[in-house]
Design a protein around this motif. Sequence first.
Motif, short mmCIF file in Angstrom:
data_model
loop_
_atom_site.label_atom_id
_atom_site.label_comp_id
_atom_site.label_asym_id
_atom_site.label_seq_id
_atom_site.Cartn_x
_atom_site.Cartn_y
_atom_site.Cartn_z
N ASN A 1 0.96 -1.27 -0.03
CA ASN A 1 0.02 0.00 -0.03
C ASN A 1 0.77 1.12 -0.06
O ASN A 1 2.00 1.35 0.25
N PHE A 2 0.50 2.29 -0.68
CA PHE A 2 0.94 3.69 -0.59
C PHE A 2 -0.11 4.74 -0.08
O PHE A 2 -1.32 4.68 -0.64
N VAL A 3 0.33 5.80 0.34
CA VAL A 3 -0.54 6.81 0.79
C VAL A 3 -0.44 8.17 0.15
O VAL A 3 0.87 8.50 -0.11
N THR A 4 -1.15 8.59 -0.47
CA THR A 4 -1.01 10.03 -1.13
C THR A 4 -1.77 11.06 -0.33
O THR A 4 -2.80 10.84 0.46
N ILE A 5 -1.29 12.44 -0.22
CA ILE A 5 -1.99 13.64 0.55
C ILE A 5 -2.41 14.54 -0.48
O ILE A 5 -1.29 15.09 -1.23
N LYS A 6 -3.48 14.94 -0.95
CA LYS A 6 -3.81 16.33 -1.81
C LYS A 6 -4.34 17.41 -0.98
O LYS A 6 -5.10 17.02 0.00
N LYS A 7 -4.25 18.45 -1.46
CA LYS A 7 -4.87 19.59 -0.89
C LYS A 7 -4.37 19.86 0.52
O LYS A 7 -5.16 20.62 1.39
N GLY A 8 -3.22 19.08 0.92
CA GLY A 8 -2.81 19.30 2.33
C GLY A 8 -3.23 18.54 3.21
O GLY A 8 -2.87 18.33 4.42
#
Length: 309
Positions: free
Chosen positions: A148-155
Amino acid sequence: MLIRQMMPAAGVIAAMLCLAGEAGACEFYEAIDSRTELFDKPDAGAGLAVAILPEATQACVMEEHSDGAGNTWHRLEFYTVANVKYNVDGWVKAPSGAPPAPDGTSVAAVTAATPESARGEASAPEPSAKAAFFSHGWSLDKARSRLNFVTIKKGTVVETHQFGDLTGSVTPGGEAEVKIRLESVSTGIDIRDVRMRFLLFDVEQFPEATITAKFDPAQIDSLFDNAQISYELPVTLSIHGVSKELMVPVVISKLGDGLVAVSSAKPVTVSTADFNMQDGLQKLSEAAGDIPITPSSPVTFELAFVPAS
Protein backbone atom coordinates in the motif's frame (compact mmCIF):
# COMPACT_ATOMS: atom_id res chain seq x y z
CA MET A 1 3.07 -17.75 31.43
CA LEU A 2 0.26 -18.83 29.12
CA ILE A 3 1.26 -18.60 25.51
CA ARG A 4 -1.80 -17.50 23.52
CA GLN A 5 -0.27 -17.16 20.09
CA MET A 6 0.03 -20.83 19.11
CA MET A 7 -3.09 -21.26 16.97
CA PRO A 8 -2.33 -23.84 14.26
CA ALA A 9 -5.90 -23.50 12.92
CA ALA A 10 -5.06 -19.90 11.98
CA GLY A 11 -1.65 -20.90 10.66
CA VAL A 12 0.32 -19.41 13.54
CA ILE A 13 2.83 -21.24 15.76
CA ALA A 14 4.60 -18.90 18.18
CA ALA A 15 5.53 -21.18 21.15
CA MET A 16 9.10 -21.29 22.51
CA LEU A 17 11.12 -24.48 22.78
CA CYS A 18 11.39 -26.18 26.17
CA LEU A 19 14.59 -27.11 27.96
CA ALA A 20 15.31 -30.81 27.98
CA GLY A 21 15.53 -30.96 31.78
CA GLU A 22 11.87 -30.04 32.20
CA ALA A 23 10.65 -33.40 30.98
CA GLY A 24 11.29 -35.02 34.36
CA ALA A 25 8.61 -32.90 36.04
CA CYS A 26 5.74 -34.60 34.19
CA GLU A 27 3.36 -36.86 36.11
CA PHE A 28 2.73 -38.83 32.94
CA TYR A 29 2.47 -38.36 29.18
CA GLU A 30 -0.72 -38.31 27.17
CA ALA A 31 -1.00 -39.19 23.48
CA ILE A 32 -3.39 -36.85 21.65
CA ASP A 33 -4.37 -38.24 18.29
CA SER A 34 -6.84 -35.58 17.10
CA ARG A 35 -6.92 -31.79 16.99
CA THR A 36 -7.75 -30.83 20.58
CA GLU A 37 -8.73 -27.62 22.34
CA LEU A 38 -6.56 -26.26 25.14
CA PHE A 39 -8.36 -24.19 27.81
CA ASP A 40 -7.09 -21.59 30.25
CA LYS A 41 -8.81 -23.25 33.23
CA PRO A 42 -10.46 -26.61 34.05
CA ASP A 43 -14.03 -25.34 34.15
CA ALA A 44 -16.77 -27.15 32.23
CA GLY A 45 -18.13 -24.82 29.59
CA ALA A 46 -16.65 -21.69 31.16
CA GLY A 47 -12.98 -21.84 30.29
CA LEU A 48 -11.50 -19.86 27.41
CA ALA A 49 -10.12 -21.94 24.54
CA VAL A 50 -6.63 -20.52 24.03
CA ALA A 51 -5.13 -22.92 21.50
CA ILE A 52 -5.74 -25.99 19.40
CA LEU A 53 -3.21 -28.75 19.77
CA PRO A 54 -2.47 -30.48 16.45
CA GLU A 55 -3.00 -34.19 16.02
CA ALA A 56 -0.21 -36.67 16.79
CA THR A 57 0.74 -34.74 19.94
CA GLN A 58 2.58 -36.12 22.97
CA ALA A 59 1.67 -33.98 26.01
CA CYS A 60 3.35 -33.58 29.39
CA VAL A 61 0.65 -33.79 32.12
CA MET A 62 1.48 -31.94 35.37
CA GLU A 63 -1.69 -32.53 37.39
CA GLU A 64 -5.32 -33.66 37.28
CA HIS A 65 -8.43 -31.76 38.33
CA SER A 66 -12.14 -32.58 38.54
CA ASP A 67 -14.71 -29.88 37.82
CA GLY A 68 -18.24 -29.54 39.18
CA ALA A 69 -19.68 -31.52 36.28
CA GLY A 70 -17.56 -34.56 37.08
CA ASN A 71 -15.11 -34.10 34.21
CA THR A 72 -11.43 -34.83 34.69
CA TRP A 73 -8.94 -32.31 33.32
CA HIS A 74 -5.20 -32.57 32.70
CA ARG A 75 -2.88 -29.54 32.99
CA LEU A 76 -0.19 -29.56 30.32
CA GLU A 77 3.29 -28.08 30.67
CA PHE A 78 4.41 -28.72 27.11
CA TYR A 79 3.63 -30.86 24.09
CA THR A 80 5.71 -32.25 21.25
CA VAL A 81 4.90 -32.70 17.58
CA ALA A 82 7.35 -34.19 15.08
CA ASN A 83 10.13 -33.99 17.68
CA VAL A 84 9.60 -30.26 18.26
CA LYS A 85 8.61 -29.25 21.78
CA TYR A 86 6.32 -26.28 22.61
CA ASN A 87 5.68 -24.67 26.00
CA VAL A 88 2.08 -24.23 27.10
CA ASP A 89 0.18 -23.82 30.36
CA GLY A 90 -3.40 -24.93 29.91
CA TRP A 91 -5.94 -27.71 30.37
CA VAL A 92 -7.38 -30.45 28.18
CA LYS A 93 -10.34 -32.61 29.10
CA ALA A 94 -9.37 -36.20 29.95
CA PRO A 95 -11.03 -38.88 27.82
CA SER A 96 -12.53 -41.06 30.55
CA GLY A 97 -16.29 -40.60 30.54
CA ALA A 98 -16.03 -37.31 28.70
CA PRO A 99 -18.31 -36.76 25.68
CA PRO A 100 -16.72 -35.64 22.42
CA ALA A 101 -16.31 -31.91 21.90
CA PRO A 102 -18.95 -30.21 19.70
CA ASP A 103 -16.57 -30.09 16.75
CA GLY A 104 -15.71 -33.75 17.06
CA THR A 105 -12.25 -33.32 18.61
CA SER A 106 -11.23 -35.80 21.28
CA VAL A 107 -8.31 -36.79 23.45
CA ALA A 108 -6.85 -40.27 23.21
CA ALA A 109 -6.21 -42.54 26.18
CA VAL A 110 -3.42 -41.81 28.64
CA THR A 111 -0.24 -43.72 27.92
CA ALA A 112 2.56 -44.85 30.14
CA ALA A 113 5.50 -42.56 30.78
CA THR A 114 7.53 -41.84 27.69
CA PRO A 115 10.90 -43.64 27.57
CA GLU A 116 13.95 -41.53 28.31
CA SER A 117 15.16 -41.98 24.76
CA ALA A 118 11.98 -40.46 23.36
CA ARG A 119 12.19 -37.52 25.74
CA GLY A 120 15.71 -36.76 24.62
CA GLU A 121 14.69 -36.82 20.98
CA ALA A 122 11.84 -34.37 21.63
CA SER A 123 13.79 -31.91 23.74
CA ALA A 124 14.94 -29.92 20.68
CA PRO A 125 14.18 -29.86 16.97
CA GLU A 126 16.20 -32.24 14.90
CA PRO A 127 19.01 -30.42 13.09
CA SER A 128 17.65 -31.78 9.83
CA ALA A 129 14.31 -30.03 10.38
CA LYS A 130 16.00 -26.67 10.87
CA ALA A 131 18.32 -27.23 7.93
CA ALA A 132 15.39 -28.21 5.74
CA PHE A 133 13.51 -25.03 6.62
CA PHE A 134 16.30 -22.87 5.18
CA SER A 135 17.48 -25.20 2.42
CA HIS A 136 14.76 -24.43 -0.10
CA GLY A 137 13.81 -21.15 -1.71
CA TRP A 138 10.58 -19.23 -1.16
CA SER A 139 8.01 -17.83 -3.58
CA LEU A 140 5.73 -14.86 -3.00
CA ASP A 141 2.11 -15.79 -2.31
CA LYS A 142 0.29 -13.08 -4.28
CA ALA A 143 -3.11 -13.78 -2.73
CA ARG A 144 -1.83 -13.15 0.80
CA SER A 145 0.48 -10.23 0.00
CA ARG A 146 -0.19 -6.51 -0.26
CA LEU A 147 1.71 -3.29 -0.83
CA ASN A 148 0.00 0.00 0.00
CA PHE A 149 0.99 3.64 -0.45
CA VAL A 150 -0.61 6.85 0.79
CA THR A 151 -1.09 10.14 -1.06
CA ILE A 152 -2.01 13.50 0.40
CA LYS A 153 -3.77 16.11 -1.72
CA LYS A 154 -4.86 19.66 -0.84
CA GLY A 155 -2.66 19.33 2.24
CA THR A 156 -5.22 17.41 4.29
CA VAL A 157 -6.93 14.74 2.15
CA VAL A 158 -5.24 11.38 2.86
CA GLU A 159 -5.98 8.43 0.56
CA THR A 160 -4.60 4.87 0.56
CA HIS A 161 -3.90 2.96 -2.65
CA GLN A 162 -2.38 -0.40 -3.49
CA PHE A 163 -0.78 -2.53 -6.19
CA GLY A 164 -2.57 -5.76 -7.05
CA ASP A 165 0.11 -7.60 -9.03
CA LEU A 166 3.22 -8.61 -7.09
CA THR A 167 5.68 -11.42 -7.79
CA GLY A 168 8.79 -12.37 -5.88
CA SER A 169 11.17 -14.96 -4.53
CA VAL A 170 13.86 -15.57 -1.92
CA THR A 171 16.80 -17.89 -2.62
CA PRO A 172 18.23 -20.29 0.01
CA GLY A 173 21.16 -17.86 0.30
CA GLY A 174 18.90 -14.96 1.29
CA GLU A 175 18.75 -13.06 -2.01
CA ALA A 176 15.26 -11.58 -2.37
CA GLU A 177 13.45 -9.88 -5.23
CA VAL A 178 9.92 -8.48 -5.48
CA LYS A 179 8.51 -7.07 -8.71
CA ILE A 180 5.56 -4.65 -8.74
CA ARG A 181 3.52 -4.36 -11.92
CA LEU A 182 2.77 -0.63 -11.89
CA GLU A 183 -0.22 -0.99 -14.19
CA SER A 184 -1.96 -2.85 -11.34
CA VAL A 185 -2.23 0.35 -9.25
CA SER A 186 -5.67 0.56 -7.64
CA THR A 187 -6.96 3.79 -6.10
CA GLY A 188 -10.69 3.12 -6.11
CA ILE A 189 -11.28 5.60 -8.95
CA ASP A 190 -10.83 4.33 -12.53
CA ILE A 191 -9.84 7.64 -14.12
CA ARG A 192 -7.26 8.23 -11.39
CA ASP A 193 -5.83 4.75 -11.97
CA VAL A 194 -5.36 5.58 -15.66
CA ARG A 195 -3.73 8.94 -14.89
CA MET A 196 -1.31 7.38 -12.41
CA ARG A 197 -0.34 4.64 -14.85
CA PHE A 198 0.47 6.92 -17.76
CA LEU A 199 1.24 10.34 -16.25
CA LEU A 200 3.00 9.44 -12.98
CA PHE A 201 4.49 5.98 -13.53
CA ASP A 202 4.81 6.07 -17.35
CA VAL A 203 4.10 2.34 -17.56
CA GLU A 204 4.73 2.17 -21.31
CA GLN A 205 8.42 2.90 -20.69
CA PHE A 206 8.74 1.68 -17.08
CA PRO A 207 6.21 -1.14 -16.52
CA GLU A 208 7.67 -2.47 -13.27
CA ALA A 209 9.22 -1.38 -10.01
CA THR A 210 11.70 -3.80 -8.47
CA ILE A 211 12.79 -4.33 -4.86
CA THR A 212 15.94 -6.35 -4.25
CA ALA A 213 17.43 -7.25 -0.88
CA LYS A 214 19.91 -9.60 0.78
CA PHE A 215 19.08 -11.24 4.10
CA ASP A 216 21.91 -12.25 6.42
CA PRO A 217 21.44 -16.04 6.88
CA ALA A 218 23.22 -15.95 10.25
CA GLN A 219 20.65 -13.51 11.66
CA ILE A 220 17.60 -15.04 9.98
CA ASP A 221 18.63 -18.45 11.38
CA SER A 222 17.08 -17.50 14.75
CA LEU A 223 13.65 -17.28 13.11
CA PHE A 224 13.29 -21.06 13.31
CA ASP A 225 13.33 -21.02 17.11
CA ASN A 226 11.81 -17.63 17.90
CA ALA A 227 8.94 -17.60 15.37
CA GLN A 228 9.24 -13.81 14.91
CA ILE A 229 12.19 -11.43 14.67
CA SER A 230 12.78 -7.75 13.91
CA TYR A 231 15.34 -7.00 11.24
CA GLU A 232 16.88 -3.94 9.59
CA LEU A 233 16.78 -4.88 5.93
CA PRO A 234 18.87 -2.99 3.34
CA VAL A 235 16.93 -2.89 0.07
CA THR A 236 17.34 -1.35 -3.38
CA LEU A 237 14.22 0.17 -4.91
CA SER A 238 14.29 0.62 -8.68
CA ILE A 239 11.52 2.63 -10.31
CA HIS A 240 11.27 4.92 -13.33
CA GLY A 241 14.83 3.99 -14.36
CA VAL A 242 16.37 5.09 -11.05
CA SER A 243 17.66 2.91 -8.19
CA LYS A 244 17.95 4.02 -4.57
CA GLU A 245 19.15 2.17 -1.48
CA LEU A 246 16.93 2.24 1.59
CA MET A 247 17.11 0.77 5.08
CA VAL A 248 13.75 -0.78 5.87
CA PRO A 249 12.79 -2.07 9.35
CA VAL A 250 10.79 -5.27 8.94
CA VAL A 251 9.19 -7.95 11.08
CA ILE A 252 9.73 -11.51 9.84
CA SER A 253 7.32 -14.15 11.12
CA LYS A 254 7.45 -17.95 10.78
CA LEU A 255 3.83 -19.01 10.44
CA GLY A 256 4.36 -22.75 10.49
CA ASP A 257 6.65 -24.68 8.18
CA GLY A 258 4.75 -23.59 5.08
CA LEU A 259 4.53 -19.81 5.41
CA VAL A 260 6.87 -16.92 6.20
CA ALA A 261 5.64 -13.32 6.36
CA VAL A 262 7.74 -10.17 5.91
CA SER A 263 5.99 -6.93 6.89
CA SER A 264 7.04 -3.33 7.33
CA ALA A 265 7.64 -2.41 10.98
CA LYS A 266 6.82 1.21 10.12
CA PRO A 267 5.98 3.15 6.94
CA VAL A 268 8.79 3.78 4.47
CA THR A 269 8.73 7.22 2.81
CA VAL A 270 9.28 7.27 -0.96
CA SER A 271 9.76 10.64 -2.68
CA THR A 272 9.11 11.44 -6.35
CA ALA A 273 12.25 13.63 -6.34
CA ASP A 274 14.42 10.57 -5.64
CA PHE A 275 13.20 8.82 -8.79
CA ASN A 276 12.92 11.67 -11.31
CA MET A 277 9.13 11.62 -11.16
CA GLN A 278 8.51 15.33 -10.43
CA ASP A 279 7.29 16.00 -13.99
CA GLY A 280 4.87 13.09 -13.78
CA LEU A 281 3.52 14.34 -10.47
CA GLN A 282 3.02 17.80 -11.95
CA LYS A 283 1.08 16.32 -14.91
CA LEU A 284 -1.04 14.31 -12.48
CA SER A 285 -1.81 17.45 -10.49
CA GLU A 286 -2.77 19.41 -13.64
CA ALA A 287 -5.01 16.60 -14.89
CA ALA A 288 -6.89 16.66 -11.58
CA GLY A 289 -7.50 20.42 -11.79
CA ASP A 290 -4.19 21.75 -10.43
CA ILE A 291 -4.79 20.05 -7.07
CA PRO A 292 -1.62 20.15 -4.96
CA ILE A 293 -0.26 16.66 -4.22
CA THR A 294 2.40 15.99 -1.59
CA PRO A 295 5.54 14.73 -3.42
CA SER A 296 6.24 11.87 -1.00
CA SER A 297 4.27 8.80 0.03
CA PRO A 298 4.44 6.48 3.06
CA VAL A 299 4.59 2.85 1.89
CA THR A 300 3.64 -0.23 3.90
CA PHE A 301 3.67 -3.89 2.93
CA GLU A 302 2.81 -7.40 4.09
CA LEU A 303 4.47 -10.08 1.97
CA ALA A 304 3.77 -13.78 2.42
CA PHE A 305 6.16 -16.45 1.13
CA VAL A 306 5.61 -20.17 0.66
CA PRO A 307 8.23 -22.85 -0.08
CA ALA A 308 9.29 -22.80 -3.72
CA SER A 309 8.05 -25.81 -5.66
